[in-house]
Structure formats: structure tokens, C-alpha cells
Write a protein that holds these residues in place. Structure first.
Motif, PDB file in Angstrom:
ATOM      1  N   PHE A 288       0.647  -1.358   0.008  1.00  0.00           N
ATOM      2  CA  PHE A 288       0.041   0.029  -0.096  1.00  0.00           C
ATOM      3  C   PHE A 288       0.784   1.337   0.012  1.00  0.00           C
ATOM      4  O   PHE A 288       0.209   2.336  -0.439  1.00  0.00           O
ATOM      5  N   PHE A 289       2.015   1.102   0.603  1.00  0.00           N
ATOM      6  CA  PHE A 289       2.999   2.484   0.659  1.00  0.00           C
ATOM      7  C   PHE A 289       3.881   2.346  -0.397  1.00  0.00           C
ATOM      8  O   PHE A 289       4.702   3.284  -0.663  1.00  0.00           O
ATOM      9  N   HIS A 290       3.885   1.229  -1.150  1.00  0.00           N
ATOM     10  CA  HIS A 290       4.913   0.914  -2.375  1.00  0.00           C
ATOM     11  C   HIS A 290       6.313   1.382  -2.037  1.00  0.00           C
ATOM     12  O   HIS A 290       7.063   2.137  -2.494  1.00  0.00           O
ATOM     13  N   GLU A 291       6.769   0.780  -0.708  1.00  0.00           N
ATOM     14  CA  GLU A 291       7.977   1.160  -0.414  1.00  0.00           C
ATOM     15  C   GLU A 291       9.131   0.332  -1.220  1.00  0.00           C
ATOM     16  O   GLU A 291       8.947  -0.686  -1.778  1.00  0.00           O
ATOM     17  N   LYS A 292      10.354   0.751  -1.056  1.00  0.00           N
ATOM     18  CA  LYS A 292      11.524   0.327  -1.890  1.00  0.00           C
ATOM     19  C   LYS A 292      12.362  -0.539  -1.037  1.00  0.00           C
ATOM     20  O   LYS A 292      12.258  -0.707  -0.245  1.00  0.00           O
ATOM     21  N   ASN A 293      13.309  -1.295  -2.021  1.00  0.00           N
ATOM     22  CA  ASN A 293      14.609  -1.900  -1.445  1.00  0.00           C
ATOM     23  C   ASN A 293      13.860  -3.118  -0.688  1.00  0.00           C
ATOM     24  O   ASN A 293      14.147  -3.434   0.614  1.00  0.00           O
ATOM     25  N   LEU A 294      12.725  -3.891  -1.069  1.00  0.00           N
ATOM     26  CA  LEU A 294      12.103  -4.626  -0.171  1.00  0.00           C
ATOM     27  C   LEU A 294      12.797  -6.175   0.113  1.00  0.00           C
ATOM     28  O   LEU A 294      12.913  -6.814   1.056  1.00  0.00           O
ATOM     29  N   LYS A 295      13.616  -6.436  -1.256  1.00  0.00           N
ATOM     30  CA  LYS A 295      14.431  -7.716  -1.226  1.00  0.00           C
ATOM     31  C   LYS A 295      15.286  -7.972   0.109  1.00  0.00           C
ATOM     32  O   LYS A 295      15.424  -8.779   0.787  1.00  0.00           O
ATOM     33  N   SER A 296      16.249  -6.679   0.294  1.00  0.00           N
ATOM     34  CA  SER A 296      17.156  -6.787   1.423  1.00  0.00           C
ATOM     35  C   SER A 296      16.681  -6.521   2.570  1.00  0.00           C
ATOM     36  O   SER A 296      17.141  -7.064   3.671  1.00  0.00           O
ATOM     37  N   LYS A 297      15.502  -5.912   2.675  1.00  0.00           N
ATOM     38  CA  LYS A 297      14.757  -5.717   3.913  1.00  0.00           C
ATOM     39  C   LYS A 297      14.177  -6.924   4.460  1.00  0.00           C
ATOM     40  O   LYS A 297      14.000  -7.204   5.896  1.00  0.00           O
TER      41      LYS A 297
END
Length: 316
Positions: A288-297
Motif C-alpha cells: 500500500f505504501f509502495h516502499e522500496k528495497n524490499l528484497k534486502s529488507k
């Protein structure tokens, strides 16, 4: 049953964090905090009134025990601790992606354990120390991941606000042990949950009143109704979002306390499961917030959760 309730509480907490992030995107922290405590107080007010005026709730999980100053002074102190934690946490969350806030906040059980060593003289076993080290490692990995978004853990004050909020949250957890443990004060859970929101509302009301007064003076002394000024200052759907914050938080805490009251409930497991709320908020941050860098997080998050598993094993 209590384990199912623990997972339910974790899910509700995840929704609470997600709605909180949404409300903070467009609204002032002080306003969100005040309205959250106001609505939470309204949710529990009927239980207080009915418990004090009749015997209808006697013997039920909704009954609020009575208590004088000797009880309420401890609840007021809890209110100060929790409100301080929320203030720093809300300020940090407003300026930091939810997918960074969640994993940092999820390390709170580690802080509680470390605090238990200092305050209660508890000793950690090898499993628990492994969990602590994994949580510390995840924190440093998350700091590296956040650099891709221009966020430096060392120099970003909002990150330190989140950390400080988590530390104060851990202090609150340790204080809860003293408040409600039979070996401590042994206070009724409902009296604590019902009244600490009320005292927080009073504190935030004073803060907002001061802000409102200063704003009026800055505008040439033009007076505006206090509550009208608050509502007018909210952005679209802000009021609805804040109501949802209060509903999910109150429900999550109530389910948590009820789970602990059931026979055989293990607080170590319930507490660790509740930290699983970070999974829900992480998914909200992605979807919903379309945040980035999800894989490493996600890798960092997995390390946090692995640390929680080690803490749980060590606490069995």
C-alpha cells in the motif's frame, strides 16, 4: 486457544502500525496522539463506568477493579513511559519507511531481555544470547540496506527516535512485569489498560492546548474552538484512520491480556508471537505504501524473526 489469540493480537498490532503510518503521513504527531488516546479512552470508558456503578461485569474479563491513589500513581507513571515511547516512535515513523520502522521496533523483546538482566538480575542462556546477537546483526544489516534510500542510521535523528521509542517501550514492558506480576504490585490488568489511556489523553490534551494557544497568539489572537481546530487540521480521512488506530490497538492489547489470563498461557511465547506483527506491517508497507528495497529488507526482517525464535526456544 491462547496461542490463537496471540496470533490474533499480532495481526491486530500489524494493522495498528499500518493505520498509524497512514495517519502520520498527512497529520501532526501531537494531533494523532491526542485523538488516539481520546478514542481509546472512549472505548474503555463504558467498562469503567459499569464496573464502578454496578455488579454487572463482576467476574468477567471486562471488569475494571477499583483503586485509589496508591494504585493510580503507578498507572500514571506507566502512562508517562508509554506516552514518551509513543511520541518518539510516532515522530520516527512519520519520517521513516514502515519497512524500516517495523524491523527496528521488532527488536524490543531483545531490549526487554537485556533490561531484565540489569533490573531483575536474570541470566540468559546460550539460545537467548544467540537471539540477541542475531537481532543486533539484523540492526546493522538494516542500516546498510537503508543507505540505498539515503537513510543513515548514524546521522538520521528519526532512526534514533525510533530506537529511543523502542527502548522506552522495553522499559514499559519491564514495568508491566512489576505492575501486574503477583510478586510485584499485582494490579488488575483491566484497571491498567483502562486508565492509562485516560491519563495519556489528559497529558496530550494539555500539550495540544498549549500548541493551540501559541498558534492563536501567532495569528493575532484570533480564537478558534479547540476541538474544531483539531478537526480542521486533519487531512482527508484522517479522523477515520485515527479511529482505526485506536480500535486495533485497544483490541490487540485486550486480546493479549485475555490470552495471558487463560490456563497454560506462556508469556514468553505470547510476547514473541506478538512481535510477528512486523510481518503484517511489512506487507502493508510493500503493498500500500509502495516502499522500496524490499528484497534486502526482507532478509533483515527474516533475521529479526529468527532471533525471536531463538529467544523463544531459550525461554522454554
Amino acid at each position: 486457544m491462547w496461542l490463537i489469540l496471540a496470533f490474533l493480537s499480532a495481526t491486530l498490532l500489524g494493522f495498528y502500525d499500518s493505520f498509524k503510518k497512514k495517519a502520520l503521513q498527512d497529520n501532526a504527531v501531537a494531533t494523532v496522539l491526542f485523538l488516539n488516546t481520546l478514542f481509546s479512552t472512549l472505548i474503555f470508558a463504558p467498562f469503567i463506568i459499569i464496573s464502578y456503578s454496578s455488579a454487572y461485569l463482576d467476574g468477567t474479563i471486562f471488569h475494571v477493579a477499583s483503586g485509589g491513589w496508591e494504585v493510580h500513581k503507578w498507572i500514571i507513571l506507566k502512562s508517562i513511559i508509554v506516552l514518551s515511547s509513543w511520541t518518539f516512535g510516532y515522530l520516527g515513523m512519520k519520517h521513516v519507511p514502515l519497512t524500516i520502522y517495523g524491523p527496528i521496533n521488532a527488536t524490543r523483546p531483545v531490549l526487554v531481555l537485556l533490561g531484565a538482566i540489569l533490573v531483575y538480575g536474570e541470566q540468559l542462556n546460550a539460545w537467548q544470547w544467540t537471539g540477541v546477537l542475531l537481532a543486533v546483526a539484523s540492526f546493522f544489516m538494516l542500516s546498510r540496506s537503508s543507505r540505498k534510500e539515503g537513510i543513515s542510521f548514524r546521522h538520521n535523528r528519526w532512526i534514533w527516535f525510533i530506537v529511543l521509542g523502542a527502548v522506552l517501550g522495553a522499559v514499559s514492558g519491564l514495568y508491566d512485569k512489576y505492575l501486574m506480576n503477583p510478586q510485584g504490585l499485582g494490579l488488575d490488568r483491566m484497571i491498567v489498560q483502562s486508565w492509562y489511556n485516560f491519563y495519556q489523553m489528559i497529558m496530550m490534551g494539555i500539550v495540544l492546548a498549549v500548541i493551540h494557544h501559541n498558534d492563536s497568539n501567532a495569528n493575532g489572537g484570533k480564537k478558534k474552538n479547540f476541538f474544531r481546530a483539531i478537526v480542521d487540521g486533519l487531512h482527508s480521512n484522517g479522523l477515520t484512520t485515527i479511529i482505526m488506530i485506536s480500535v486495533f490497538l485497544s483490541a490487540a492489547d485486550f486480546v493479549y491480556f485475555y490470552a495471558l489470563s487463560l490456563p497454560g498461557a506462556m508469556i514468553s511465547i505470547v510476547s514473541m508471537v506478538r512481535r510477528g506483527s512486523v510481518v503484517v506491517s511489512f506487507l502493508f508497507g510493500a503493498a500500500f505504501f509502495h516502499e522500496k528495497n524490499l528484497k534486502s529488507k526482507a532478509v533483515d526482517l527474516a533475521l529479526v524473526l529468527l532471533g525471536m525464535i531463538f529467544l523463544w526456544i531459550g525461554g522454554k
